[in-house]
Design an enzyme around this catalytic site. Sequence first.
Site, short mmCIF file in Angstrom:
data_model
loop_
_atom_site.label_atom_id
_atom_site.label_comp_id
_atom_site.label_asym_id
_atom_site.label_seq_id
_atom_site.Cartn_x
_atom_site.Cartn_y
_atom_site.Cartn_z
N ASN A 91 7.07 17.74 -29.44
CA ASN A 91 8.04 16.63 -29.54
C ASN A 91 7.53 15.57 -30.51
OD1 ASN A 91 10.55 16.76 -27.78
ND2 ASN A 91 8.98 17.51 -26.37
N ILE B 222 1.02 9.23 -14.77
CA ILE B 222 1.91 8.17 -14.29
C ILE B 222 1.41 6.85 -14.85
CG2 ILE B 222 2.66 6.95 -12.20
CD1 ILE B 222 2.49 9.71 -10.78
N LEU B 223 2.32 6.03 -15.35
CA LEU B 223 1.91 4.73 -15.90
C LEU B 223 1.81 3.70 -14.78
CD1 LEU B 223 4.14 4.44 -19.11
CD2 LEU B 223 1.83 5.38 -18.91
N HIS C 253 12.04 14.08 -20.43
CA HIS C 253 11.77 14.88 -19.24
C HIS C 253 12.63 16.15 -19.32
CE1 HIS C 253 10.42 15.65 -15.17
NE2 HIS C 253 11.66 15.93 -14.83
N THR D 277 10.78 2.97 -16.41
CA THR D 277 10.64 1.87 -15.45
C THR D 277 9.53 2.23 -14.47
OG1 THR D 277 12.32 2.87 -14.05
CG2 THR D 277 13.07 1.19 -15.62
N LEU E 43 8.96 6.81 -11.05
CA LEU E 43 8.66 8.03 -11.81
C LEU E 43 9.94 8.73 -12.29
CD1 LEU E 43 6.46 10.15 -12.67
CD2 LEU E 43 6.98 11.31 -10.52
N GLU F 101 15.26 19.51 -26.61
CA GLU F 101 14.42 18.30 -26.61
C GLU F 101 14.18 17.87 -28.05
OE1 GLU F 101 10.87 18.27 -24.17
OE2 GLU F 101 11.65 19.84 -22.89
C1 GAR Z 1 8.06 18.85 -22.85
O1 GAR Z 1 8.82 19.90 -22.33
C2 GAR Z 1 8.38 17.55 -22.14
O2 GAR Z 1 9.73 17.42 -21.79
C3 GAR Z 1 7.50 17.66 -20.92
O3 GAR Z 1 6.31 18.21 -21.40
C4 GAR Z 1 6.58 19.04 -22.53
C5 GAR Z 1 5.69 18.59 -23.66
O4 GAR Z 1 5.80 19.45 -24.75
N1 GAR Z 1 7.30 16.37 -20.31
C6 GAR Z 1 7.23 16.20 -18.99
O5 GAR Z 1 7.31 17.10 -18.18
C7 GAR Z 1 7.02 14.76 -18.56
N2 GAR Z 1 7.36 14.59 -17.18
P1 GAR Z 1 5.24 19.04 -26.17
O6 GAR Z 1 3.79 18.60 -25.95
O7 GAR Z 1 5.32 20.29 -26.99
O8 GAR Z 1 6.09 17.92 -26.71
#
Ligand code: GAR
Length: 222
Positions: free
Chosen positions: A14, A92-93, A109, A141, A144, A174
Amino acid sequence: MYRLGVLLSGRGSNFKNILNSIKSGFIKNAEIVVVISNKADANGLNIAKENKIDAYFIDPNGKNREDYDKEVVAKLKDYRVDFVILAGYMRILSSYFIRSFENRILNIHPALLPSFKGLHAQMQALKKGVKFAGATVHFVTEELDDGPIIVQSIVPVFDNDDEESLSARILKTEHKIYPLAVKLLCEDKLLVENGRVKIKNAEVPDENFFITNPLIGGEDGI
Ligand code: GAR
């Protein structure tokens, strides 16, 4: 020019996509000035270095959540970051972090929030037998995987899907919606009113919207 700080824990696809969207001019008015990871071996750190972006591993070992976040926030402030982009950041922040960048943190997410918060969202969706899954970009926010939703994408779930195939289908979308959300953010087009995000000057979709919407991914991806 807005200054973006990216936090990540792993692969970094991402992050790479957002970076490419800045390079291509799709996202205007923004630059990624720093990348921070809580994992020493996160591939996203390598991507940053290859692209000459300052990248740091900040070790969480032996620190409580707030002390750790104080270090991360200090680094982001050193770089005069305007917006924080969470890109697969699996921590978690603390409230301290969220208050330090109130309404200026975005997360992606891999689920249609508010369903399937937390870890293994794609597996949770499969176990529930939902027929559609997707991804959500939202403001962060204190709760979570909560906060005002900016953009969502949807994909079908097929009978023969497993966690890997569904995750891959969602990931493709994404890579569409995160750059779009960051673009809207950096063009000052996002308005938050009563917990709902409205996009300034957005066109009202016509009836063909749901057929032609590029944020809907089919079997061949989008
Ligand atoms: C992605 O699928 C993202 O949506 C998820 O981790 C992956 C990261 O992929 N994030 C979460 O689950 C956060 N709760 P990437 O490192 O290739 O971007």
